[in-house]
Scaffold this motif. Sequence first.
Motif, PDB file in Angstrom:
ATOM      1  N   THR A  36       8.155   3.424   9.803  1.00 49.74           N
ATOM      2  CA  THR A  36       8.397   2.335  10.748  1.00 49.74           C
ATOM      3  C   THR A  36       9.037   2.823  12.041  1.00 49.74           C
ATOM      4  O   THR A  36       8.865   2.230  13.086  1.00 49.74           O
ATOM      5  N   GLN A  37       9.776   3.899  11.969  1.00 46.45           N
ATOM      6  CA  GLN A  37      10.521   4.406  13.118  1.00 46.45           C
ATOM      7  C   GLN A  37      10.176   5.881  13.308  1.00 46.45           C
ATOM      8  O   GLN A  37       9.806   6.559  12.360  1.00 46.45           O
ATOM      9  N   ARG A  69       2.722  -4.814   2.693  1.00 49.28           N
ATOM     10  CA  ARG A  69       3.454  -5.805   3.501  1.00 49.28           C
ATOM     11  C   ARG A  69       3.120  -5.693   4.982  1.00 49.28           C
ATOM     12  O   ARG A  69       3.858  -6.177   5.831  1.00 49.28           O
ATOM     13  N   GLY A  70       2.037  -5.003   5.320  1.00 49.55           N
ATOM     14  CA  GLY A  70       1.673  -4.822   6.716  1.00 49.55           C
ATOM     15  C   GLY A  70       2.474  -3.751   7.415  1.00 49.55           C
ATOM     16  O   GLY A  70       2.352  -3.575   8.634  1.00 49.55           O
ATOM     17  N   ALA A  71       3.295  -3.006   6.684  1.00 52.16           N
ATOM     18  CA  ALA A  71       4.111  -1.942   7.278  1.00 52.16           C
ATOM     19  C   ALA A  71       3.317  -0.639   7.326  1.00 52.16           C
ATOM     20  O   ALA A  71       2.472  -0.391   6.453  1.00 52.16           O
ATOM     21  N   PRO A  72       3.571   0.207   8.326  1.00 57.39           N
ATOM     22  CA  PRO A  72       2.857   1.494   8.407  1.00 57.39           C
ATOM     23  C   PRO A  72       3.347   2.456   7.340  1.00 57.39           C
ATOM     24  O   PRO A  72       4.555   2.670   7.191  1.00 57.39           O
ATOM     25  N   HIS A  73       2.418   3.018   6.583  1.00 52.74           N
ATOM     26  CA  HIS A  73       2.734   3.980   5.526  1.00 52.74           C
ATOM     27  C   HIS A  73       1.811   5.187   5.641  1.00 52.74           C
ATOM     28  O   HIS A  73       0.623   5.043   5.968  1.00 52.74           O
ATOM     29  N   LEU A 168      -2.406  -6.905   8.291  1.00 52.12           N
ATOM     30  CA  LEU A 168      -3.014  -6.975   6.962  1.00 52.12           C
ATOM     31  C   LEU A 168      -4.521  -6.754   7.006  1.00 52.12           C
ATOM     32  O   LEU A 168      -5.108  -6.222   6.058  1.00 52.12           O
ATOM     33  N   ALA A 169      -5.142  -7.170   8.093  1.00 56.76           N
ATOM     34  CA  ALA A 169      -6.598  -7.105   8.177  1.00 56.76           C
ATOM     35  C   ALA A 169      -7.127  -5.727   8.546  1.00 56.76           C
ATOM     36  O   ALA A 169      -8.247  -5.364   8.178  1.00 56.76           O
ATOM     37  N   PHE A 226       8.132  -5.805  -3.281  1.00 55.99           N
ATOM     38  CA  PHE A 226       7.518  -4.644  -2.642  1.00 55.99           C
ATOM     39  C   PHE A 226       6.081  -4.941  -2.220  1.00 55.99           C
ATOM     40  O   PHE A 226       5.668  -4.611  -1.103  1.00 55.99           O
ATOM     41  N   VAL A 227       5.326  -5.575  -3.103  1.00 55.59           N
ATOM     42  CA  VAL A 227       3.921  -5.876  -2.802  1.00 55.59           C
ATOM     43  C   VAL A 227       3.819  -6.901  -1.680  1.00 55.59           C
ATOM     44  O   VAL A 227       2.916  -6.834  -0.841  1.00 55.59           O
TER      45      VAL A 227
END
Length: 368
Positions: A36-37, A69-73, A168-169, A226-227
């Motif tokens: 995220t950062q 969750r739409g977060a960058p991983h 999400l998309a 988490f999901v």
Amino acid sequence: MDREQVLAYRIAAQGLHRTESDAAKLAVFDLGVQSTQRDTALVALAARCTDIDESFVDDPRFVLAWTHRGAPHFHRTGDLAAVTRALIPLDETDAMARMQWQRKQVEAAGMSATDGLFTAARAIRDVVGEPMTKGAVSTAVTKMIPAGLSYWCRGCHATHILEQVMRLAAIHGGVRLEAGVNPATLAPIEGRGRMRTKPDPAAATAVVSAYLRLHGPARPAEAAGFVGTTTNLAKAMWPDELAEISVDGRKLSLPSADLALLENPPEPDVVRLLPPWDPFLQSRDRAVLVPDKARQKEVWKIIGNPGALLADGEIAGVWRTKGSGRKRLDFTITVFDALPAPARRAAEAEAERVAKVRGFADVRVSWA
């Protein structure tokens, strides 16, 4: 069992004893490492790998995408197809739950959350045929989707696709993020096939299993956090072959295959500087990680999380940095309680390690 044993298990399960030299073999990539950062993923790997440097972001074995969750991983490139299948909502309730803070806007859009998700995914897929900035993608996609899936942005004086819908998309549209690029840039996933819309319960269950291996023992409510879904749907994703564990009077679950490690984990005698959003901090039972509520607020902020100091099995404080050009990285480490001198020396050595992987030649540590 008690929380100290659970934490010792998680430290071992997440590779924080730093015995692995190959980042791709780290168990934390079974879920992905949030980025995220700037440099957070790199610092998370430095806490776990015996050898890691800034070239990680250019390693083709890893890919960055908006996923959980739409977060960058960051994920292993070979795992991305399975991750994408796992992110297909099981039903409409699941799809709406994953919209999180923008559920009300999606509800008012005049279409189901599932239809909105895949309508946006098709538009993103059509737009992103080459690397494009997030802003350019948003502008193009907004023209192609129903008005209810967009909003007026006062800061930009423009209409944009809903942020969470876009995040999400994108993965379903076969789109990833360019690692190490600012501003945020999207690009097509190499070799992307057709878009899948049919739920894959087995893939969803695999994510919950990975959560339990890395963050267990746990309950469905924590896996749901988490999901990004509901507790009832997490129960629908619940894996087989689990052991039931009693931890301080709470009934929790852990994959049976990991029970031996929980029963006899290595001594958690490590000192690590964990970055914000480190995998260890992603456990949804925050009271297990940090029992004191006031200290929880120091570790998990609404905006601008600090890093966390892990010392001898406990979150012992927080840390922040300030760079002086690319020459020196200044650390301020704030401890919750008095820290023994050996642990302080170990933390200062970790600060030097973090500075090195971030490309700084010098380091200065201040204690508070």
